[in-house]
Each structure stands twice: as C-alpha cells, then as structure tokens.
Design a protein around this motif. Sequence first.
Motif, mmCIF file in Angstrom:
data_model
loop_
_atom_site.group_PDB
_atom_site.id
_atom_site.type_symbol
_atom_site.label_atom_id
_atom_site.label_comp_id
_atom_site.label_asym_id
_atom_site.label_seq_id
_atom_site.Cartn_x
_atom_site.Cartn_y
_atom_site.Cartn_z
ATOM 1 N N VAL A 1 0.835 -1.195 0.000
ATOM 2 C CA VAL A 1 0.000 0.000 0.000
ATOM 3 C C VAL A 1 0.878 1.257 0.000
ATOM 4 O O VAL A 1 0.595 2.217 -0.717
ATOM 5 C CB VAL A 1 -0.950 -0.012 1.217
ATOM 6 N N TRP A 2 1.956 1.267 0.801
ATOM 7 C CA TRP A 2 2.788 2.466 0.856
ATOM 8 C C TRP A 2 3.447 2.736 -0.494
ATOM 9 O O TRP A 2 3.659 3.893 -0.859
ATOM 10 C CB TRP A 2 3.803 2.421 1.999
ATOM 11 N N ASP B 1 0.962 4.397 -2.543
ATOM 12 C CA ASP B 1 0.746 5.721 -1.973
ATOM 13 C C ASP B 1 1.828 6.707 -2.420
ATOM 14 O O ASP B 1 1.524 7.834 -2.827
ATOM 15 C CB ASP B 1 0.697 5.608 -0.448
ATOM 16 N N HIS C 1 1.343 10.091 -4.796
ATOM 17 C CA HIS C 1 1.710 11.446 -4.391
ATOM 18 C C HIS C 1 2.773 12.061 -5.306
ATOM 19 O O HIS C 1 2.724 13.264 -5.590
ATOM 20 C CB HIS C 1 2.115 11.494 -2.924
ATOM 21 N N ASP D 1 4.425 9.914 6.536
ATOM 22 C CA ASP D 1 3.824 9.107 5.483
ATOM 23 C C ASP D 1 4.278 9.612 4.117
ATOM 24 O O ASP D 1 5.033 10.588 4.013
ATOM 25 C CB ASP D 1 2.301 9.096 5.604
#
Length: 131
Positions: free
Chosen positions: A4-5, A8, A12, A82
């Motif tokens: 998931v990261w 992500d 971004h 994050d």
Amino acid sequence: MESVWQADILFHVNAARAAHNLAPLQWNARLATAAEMHATDLQSCRRLAHEGCDGSDLRLRAQRVGYTFRRLSENLALCPCDAAAVVQAWLNSDGHRRNLLDPNVSEMGADTRADAMDLRRQQWVLVMGRQ
C-alpha cells in the motif's frame, strides 16, 4: 507493486507531477530494488547519504540491479512520516523538487525503512530514471 505504501508514494509523486503538467512516472521493480538495497545499507550504518556505506553511488546501484539508464536521480529523506508528507518535504527543497519534477524521467522505485530502536529515523529513498 507489492504494498500500500508503494502505491501511496507513486500516487503522491504523480499528483505533484500532474500539478505541473508533467507525465506520470511508472513503477519500476529494478529501481525499487536499488532503493531498497540503498535504504537497507544506510540503515545498517545509521546514516543518510547518497554514497552507500559500501562506497557505492547511484549509478553503480542501478547497474547492480540491471537497470540501463539514460537519466537517473535520487531523493533521500529522514522523516518519520507518510508518503504525502515526504513528497511535500521534497517539493519544499530546491534540489529534491528539481529531481521530482524532472520531465526527463519516466520511472521510479522507492523504499522506506524505520529504525526499530529510534522511530524518528525513518529513511525514505526514491530513485527515478529513464532507460
């Protein structure tokens, strides 16, 4: 992509590029492996640097994973944050911003490592390139 990261940070990075009318980057497993190897290496010697603990530079690390490049750049950060926050931090730094918004790169890979003994020492490595 496996996590998931990873999705992500790709989201971004590409949102920042879209805001500047730049083409999105594609995830590249070899660049991700180069980022992972560098993050792991830096964590082992507890420092943040573009030169690896083994003396390697970005070009050598890309060659080690079989990535043939015409363009290559790397962003690093020490940030217990994050993906959105680390991308924003890079956008706030001239050199990192230049790399992130380089119209001549088309792919990226990244890794993040947290130090179990000091959670403030979360390292981020972003490698961007064009074959």
